[in-house]
Design an enzyme around this catalytic site. Structure first.
Site, short mmCIF file in Angstrom:
data_model
loop_
_atom_site.label_atom_id
_atom_site.label_comp_id
_atom_site.label_asym_id
_atom_site.label_seq_id
_atom_site.Cartn_x
_atom_site.Cartn_y
_atom_site.Cartn_z
N GLU A 1 -5.04 -6.35 14.65
CA GLU A 1 -4.49 -5.04 14.27
C GLU A 1 -5.60 -3.99 14.35
O GLU A 1 -5.34 -2.81 14.58
CB GLU A 1 -3.88 -5.10 12.86
CG GLU A 1 -2.82 -4.04 12.63
CD GLU A 1 -2.06 -4.19 11.33
OE1 GLU A 1 -2.65 -4.00 10.26
OE2 GLU A 1 -0.84 -4.50 11.37
N LYS B 1 0.84 -1.20 0.00
CA LYS B 1 0.00 0.00 0.00
C LYS B 1 0.88 1.26 0.00
O LYS B 1 0.69 2.16 -0.79
CB LYS B 1 -0.92 -0.03 1.22
CG LYS B 1 -1.81 1.17 1.32
CD LYS B 1 -2.77 1.07 2.50
CE LYS B 1 -3.46 2.42 2.69
NZ LYS B 1 -4.38 2.45 3.81
N LYS C 1 9.22 -0.85 14.22
CA LYS C 1 9.82 -0.54 12.91
C LYS C 1 10.90 0.53 13.07
O LYS C 1 11.99 0.43 12.51
CB LYS C 1 8.76 0.03 11.96
CG LYS C 1 7.77 -0.95 11.42
CD LYS C 1 6.89 -0.22 10.37
CE LYS C 1 5.65 -1.00 10.06
NZ LYS C 1 4.72 -0.27 9.20
N GLY D 1 -4.87 -1.73 4.86
CA GLY D 1 -4.10 -2.88 4.36
C GLY D 1 -4.81 -4.20 4.64
O GLY D 1 -4.90 -5.08 3.77
N ARG D 2 -5.33 -4.36 5.86
CA ARG D 2 -5.95 -5.64 6.23
C ARG D 2 -7.34 -5.79 5.65
O ARG D 2 -8.00 -6.80 5.87
CB ARG D 2 -5.95 -5.80 7.74
CG ARG D 2 -6.58 -4.64 8.50
CD ARG D 2 -6.20 -4.68 9.97
NE ARG D 2 -6.67 -3.51 10.71
CZ ARG D 2 -6.02 -2.36 10.83
NH1 ARG D 2 -4.84 -2.21 10.22
NH2 ARG D 2 -6.50 -1.36 11.55
N GLU E 1 10.44 -4.81 4.53
CA GLU E 1 10.45 -6.21 4.14
C GLU E 1 10.17 -6.36 2.64
O GLU E 1 10.89 -7.07 1.92
CB GLU E 1 9.37 -7.00 4.91
CG GLU E 1 9.62 -7.17 6.38
CD GLU E 1 9.13 -6.00 7.23
OE1 GLU E 1 8.88 -4.90 6.68
OE2 GLU E 1 9.00 -6.19 8.46
N HIS F 1 -6.79 -32.90 17.71
CA HIS F 1 -5.74 -33.77 18.25
C HIS F 1 -4.59 -32.96 18.82
O HIS F 1 -3.50 -33.49 19.03
CB HIS F 1 -5.25 -34.72 17.15
CG HIS F 1 -6.34 -35.64 16.68
ND1 HIS F 1 -6.61 -36.84 17.30
CD2 HIS F 1 -7.27 -35.50 15.71
CE1 HIS F 1 -7.65 -37.41 16.71
NE2 HIS F 1 -8.07 -36.61 15.74
O1 F6P Z 1 3.11 -2.78 9.71
C1 F6P Z 1 1.77 -3.03 9.59
C2 F6P Z 1 1.30 -2.72 8.21
O2 F6P Z 1 1.25 -1.36 8.00
C3 F6P Z 1 -0.04 -3.38 7.93
O3 F6P Z 1 -1.11 -2.64 8.37
C4 F6P Z 1 0.02 -3.55 6.46
O4 F6P Z 1 -0.95 -4.47 6.00
C5 F6P Z 1 1.43 -4.03 6.29
O5 F6P Z 1 2.16 -3.28 7.23
C6 F6P Z 1 2.02 -3.86 4.92
O6 F6P Z 1 2.00 -2.53 4.51
P1 F6P Z 1 2.20 -2.13 3.01
O7 F6P Z 1 1.08 -2.73 2.21
O8 F6P Z 1 2.16 -0.63 2.98
O9 F6P Z 1 3.53 -2.66 2.54
#
Ligand code: F6P
Length: 564
Positions: free
Chosen positions: A366, A208, A521, A280-281, A214, A397
């Site tokens: 979240e 987003k 972060k 995002g979620r 990452e 189980h």
């Molecule tokens: O760190 C949490 C977050 O901001 C989430 O809310 C989001 O889904 C995820 O990181 C990834 O963010 P992006 O889509 O901006 O890479």
């Protein structure tokens, strides 16, 4: 945005507290005394058949919970959300994931813009791209068709796509295989890329913000892997123009920040957008679902969206006493705030839903893991519970022991479909029926238990009678659907989105921000020089952090390899 109503100061709250004080749940007696109990508490939302009757709820409790919703303004807040008001106050944003699945004939003007028209314009682009890849018209830089798609993203840019891809595998026959890289642990990129052919692999960088460490790190690793791999087979000239041509054919992006996509080197012509009003979620049904569109095709994706919309309509229009997300959200409030439940299990009896609990963890935790309300004041009650789960019967189980006989109350949602994707026989037995018998048995055992007298009547040795007794009165909700279709999956996701909304609205919290992820972060960025050997940066840390980083540095062999 108006100030949140303190739920504990409503008239409904002390009424619920009173009811709880004198509550003596007895599901055996309730069912025995009221043959209509299952019918009374079974509701329908779209194709979802939702049986709430095995919850610790009476008509009186349900009515008091509905009063709580009324008095805390849940439905007014729902309407504000659907209309595009900026209910995400800490980020000053509208919350319009429901607009992502409105039919093209709808119109919704928010901040001067018809968002439904924007959504469908973008969907048309994604669908056209998917058709080209799926038909073999879109080829890699060496002219070969794409056979594998790798989605690079994390959080909402990963969990939704991977969960839905897994859930809808039976619909993916005509599409490319999809893989997903999310973790910055280099093992993730290394293992996911193993065995792939750069000539036939397409990467989707899904982010987003397009700033996520990452995702951008993994995108760079994948770009190097692509260019190195193409060079190894002499498919690429040793110059920047050739690199750009290869990236243009093997990388697309999904983001709200298209300027940053261009900075990364991806042609904005190969980027799909969405908007800051999609959390995002809450984004699997936006262009973030491009990997899913590639896998299952535009028609199935349109059915997926229609499923979401059916439950949105139900949430928007069903009467409160028949409104499934409203009642499920309120029951969760009942368990969290009055019973002190700390966790909630989600147990899909559908192997293809094996990532659904993980997906729900981000959606629910979240969203509702907050200690302040949307006006910055402290919450006045407990908020978001821990969501967790695994598919049945595997969980039976492993951890069901604690749900059946532990000291904690764990409300559980059981999810199953009538028609399996793979109907198999074991001799005379229909294996799906063996499976569903477990689903029905578990909810029955939780609700009705087994008394000491019943255990004794089985001839059990007196010394183990109490160990073999089941208290019952352990709440569960059963959710069933005819089949795990794209539409049903959309309906399930929308159901949990709205349950999450209802809980947050009662508690007065902004379920659409996520400031709690920021500190870690920020510190990771600050610590990176210390980890890399900067002694001054290391010395500035607390003694535990110094000791841990020193351990790491003394044990690390110093080799850095690119993914093979
Ligand atoms: O760190 C949490 C977050 O901001 C989430 O809310 C989001 O889904 C995820 O990181 C990834 O963010 P992006 O889509 O901006 O890479």
């Amino acid at each position: 945005m108006s100030s949140p109503v303190d739920p504990t100061k409503t008239q409904a709250w002390p009424r619920l507290a009173d009811l709880f004080e004198n509550f003596d749940p007895d599901l055996r007696a309730w069912f025995a005394d009221d043959p209509e109990r299952a019918a009374t508490f079974t509701l329908t939302a779209g194709d979802l058949h939702v049986d709430l009757s095995k919850n610790l709820v009476t008509a009186e409790v349900r009515d008091a919970l509905l009063e709580l919703a009324e008095q805390t303004g849940v439905l007014a807040r729902r309407d504000a959300m659907l209309a595009g008001e900026h209910i995400n106050v800490t980020e000053d944003r509208a919350v319009l994931h429901t607009a992502l699945r409105r039919p093209v004939s709808d119109q919704l003007v928010v901040d001067g813009q018809d968002v439904v028209a924007d959504v469908h314009a973008e969907l048309t682009k994604v669908y056209a791209f998917a058709d080209r890849v799926r038909s073999g018209d879109w080829v890699g830089v060496t002219g070969k068709a794409i056979t594998t798609v790798v989605n690079i993203g994390i959080g909402g840019s990963d969990l939704g796509p991977v969960m839905a891809y897994e859930a809808l595998r039976p619909y993916g026959d005509a599409g490319p295989e999809c893989r997903f890289i999310s973790n910055i642990d280099p093992t993730d990129a290394a293992t996911t890329l193993t065995g792939l052919d750069p000539e036939t692999t397409l990467f989707i960088v899904a982010s987003k913000t397009f700033t996520t460490l990452e995702t951008l790190t993994n995108a760079r690793l994948c770009r190097s892997w692509l260019l190195d791999g193409l060079r190894q087979v002499d498919a690429l000239a040793p110059d920047d123009t050739a690199d750009r041509a290869a990236v243009a054919k093997h990388f697309v992006a999904v983001s709200t920040a298209l300027d940053k996509v261009a900075d990364f080197g991806i042609d904005p012509a190969n980027a799909f957008g969405f908007w800051d009003w999609v959390g995002g979620r809450y984004s699997v049904d936006s262009a973030i679902g491009t990997s899913l569109v590639l896998a299952i095709g535009p028609e199935n994706f349109a059915d997926f969206l229609a499923g979401f919309h059916a439950v949105d309509e139900h949430f928007a229009k069903a009467a409160p006493a028949e409104n499934v997300p409203l009642l499920m959200g309120l029951l969760n409030v009942w368990y969290v705030n009055f019973f002190g439940a700390e966790t909630h299990a989600v147990l899909p009896y559908a192997q293809y839903l094996h990532r659904f609990p993980a997906y729900l963890q981000q959606l629910t935790m979240e969203s509702n893991g907050k200690s302040v309300r949307w006006d910055g004041s402290e919450v006045t009650s407990d908020t978001g519970e821990v969501f967790w789960g695994e598919p049945g019967t595997n969980g039976q189980h492993a951890f069901y022991q604690l749900i059946h006989q532990g000291t904690r109350l764990i409300p559980a949602d059981f999810i199953a479909v009538a028609n399996p994707a793979h109907p198999l026989q074991d001799g005379d037995a229909d294996v799906h029926e063996l499976f569903l018998a477990n689903f029905f048995a578990q909810t029955r055992a939780l609700a009705f238990g087994k008394t000491e007298a019943e255990v004794r009547a089985e001839g059990t040795d007196e010394s183990v009678v109490t160990a073999r007794e089941f208290s019952g009165n352990r709440p569960s909700t059963s959710i069933m659907a005819p089949e795990l279709t794209p539409s049903v999956l959309g309906q399930l996701i929308a159901l949990y989105e709205h349950i999450t909304f209802v809980q947050g609205a009662v508690w007065g919290i902004d379920s659409f921000d996520q400031w709690g992820v920021e500190l870690g972060k920020q510190l990771a960025k600050e610590l990176t020089p210390a980890v890399a050997g900067d002694e001054v940066a290391l010395a500035a840390q607390d003694s535990s952090t110094v000791s841990l980083i020193s351990y790491y540095r003394s044990r690390r062999d110093g080799s850095g390899r690119s993914p093979a």
